[in-house]
Design an enzyme around this catalytic site. Structure first.
Site, PDB file in Angstrom:
ATOM      1  N   CYS A  70     -54.429 -33.476  38.405  1.00  0.00           N
ATOM      2  CA  CYS A  70     -55.419 -32.561  38.983  1.00  0.00           C
ATOM      3  C   CYS A  70     -56.637 -32.316  38.090  1.00  0.00           C
ATOM      4  CB  CYS A  70     -54.759 -31.219  39.309  1.00  0.00           C
ATOM      5  SG  CYS A  70     -53.615 -31.286  40.699  1.00  0.00           S
ATOM      6  N   ILE A  71     -56.419 -31.710  36.938  1.00  0.00           N
ATOM      7  CA  ILE A  71     -57.539 -31.197  36.149  1.00  0.00           C
ATOM      8  C   ILE A  71     -58.525 -32.282  35.717  1.00  0.00           C
ATOM      9  CG2 ILE A  71     -58.196 -29.842  34.112  1.00  0.00           C
ATOM     10  CD1 ILE A  71     -55.518 -28.458  34.276  1.00  0.00           C
TER      11      ILE A  71
END
Length: 377
Positions: free
Chosen positions: A272-273
């Site tokens: 994600c990040i």
């Protein structure tokens, strides 16, 4: 049609199909099955389908005992036959959304899933996209594909977006106690999505549109990426000032308001990040808007592996040793502790840089039996 589907959801008689049985799809499938729904998982990976139907879990967060019980009771099954989508009342898309090398979103998996649904779409179905993506994907990409059938979302089927919020190996927060955000292409779709997820999570937050729901996820992870970049830069500042960054952060965290501690590291990793902010940045570039914070955060975080390797070199030099032929052990190579996920792990970048400097490296990670570096393939 709306009342019929809502009634089926309220009675847990709706059949739920989930496309993609990875770290997002399988836990979600299990939760819906536990709530009483009949769930079918759709996968292109035959090994995953065989594993589920043999009552064995391949996801750490999903106990085999739970899968076995649900399969035995007829509440959970898996298939590679996407024609079975026609039998589902609800279809949830949980497929990957990686970045291309150019940092443009790769939505090919979403398109493939949507195309499979299109071939089997029927009146009265609720379609929900969970895959993280840029604002506008649901309406600009998925909706037109589905409407190529001649069916219309305003009257024939329902379409919504609900961003996944899975945090693998988090012992405190799972699907049940993590609030779910939903947004529909119209009010009825939003209501149905709200009703659907209320059976697997304690709180559902409805927003005004699919675009708003898509933006929520990107804000969450852009917030993290930017703050991690800030504290990484603070670590570099403290290094120059000969201060202990951990002491500084811990002391700052004693303030009971207005401060949230983040901690420096070798970069950022995971599913994600490192990726999500770039979906937003890409979308904004199409609107002639340059997202400076996102670009600066990406630049700062990508510098950390080189910084860490240089610290290793300096430490060895201080002891009268060189990096060349030095025997080094890397402890932990997954992107976070207690997972077997190597995606975007900065540890791999660190190892690559050490190899380029002719260091002799080994690693220990009880979750990762084998690591292949690009320089050794």
């Amino acid at each position: 049609m709306f009342n019929r589907l809502q009634s089926m959801l309220n009675d847990q008689k709706a059949s739920v199909g989930i496309i993609g049985l990875g770290y997002v799809g399988l836990p979600l499938a299990v939760e819906f099955a536990k709530a009483g729904f009949k769930v079918t998982g759709f996968e292109v990976d035959q090994s995953k389908v065989k594993s589920i139907n043999k009552r064995v879990s391949y996801i750490t967060d999903v106990p085999t005992e739970e899968v076995a019980g649900l399969v035995k009771n007829g509440k959970l099954s898996a298939t590679i036959d996407f024609r079975e989508l026609k039998k589902q009342d609800v279809i949830i898309i949980c497929v990957p959304t990686p970045l291309r090398k150019s940092k443009d979103p790769d939505v090919s998996y979403i398109i493939a899933a949507s195309d499979s649904i299109k071939k089997n779409l029927k009146k009265g179905q609720l379609i929900v996209l969970e895959s993280t993506t840029y604002p506008g994907t649901t309406k600009e990409l998925v909706l037109p594909l589905l409407e190529e059938t001649g069916l219309r979302s305003e009257k024939d089927f329902y379409l919504a977006f609900s961003p996944e919020r899975v945090d693998p190996s988090n012992p405190k927060f799972g699907i049940k106690n993590t609030p779910k955000v939903v947004g529909g292409t119209n009010q009825e779709a939003g209501i149905l999505a709200h009703d659907l997820y209320s059976y697997v999570t304690n709180k559902v937050v409805t927003v005004s549109s699919t675009e708003a729901a898509e933006m929520v996820k990107l804000l969450e992870n852009t917030f993290r990426a930017v703050n991690i970049a800030l504290v990484n830069e603070v670590a570099l500042m403290c290094d120059r000032l000969k201060l202990n960054v951990w002491e500084i952060i811990d002391a700052a965290a004693s303030k009971p308001f207005g401060f949230m501690p983040f901690y420096p590291g070798p970069g950022i990793g995971g599913h994600c990040i490192p990726l999500d902010p770039h979906y937003l940045s890409w979308k904004l570039k199409t609107l002639n808007f340059y997202s400076r914070f996102i670009e600066l955060a990406g630049e700062m975080n990508s510098r950390m592996p080189e910084y860490l390797v240089q610290k290793v070199v300096d430490t060895l030099n201080d002891k009268g040793k060189t990096i060349r032929k030095a025997k080094l052990l890397v402890v932990g190579v997954a992107y976070k502790k207690d997972v077997s996920d190597l995606r975007e792990s900065p540890a791999l970048d660190v190892m690559e840089l050490l190899v380029k400097r002719n260091a002799c490296i080994d690693y220990f990670d009880s979750y990762i039996p084998e690591v292949r570096l690009k320089s050794h393939t």
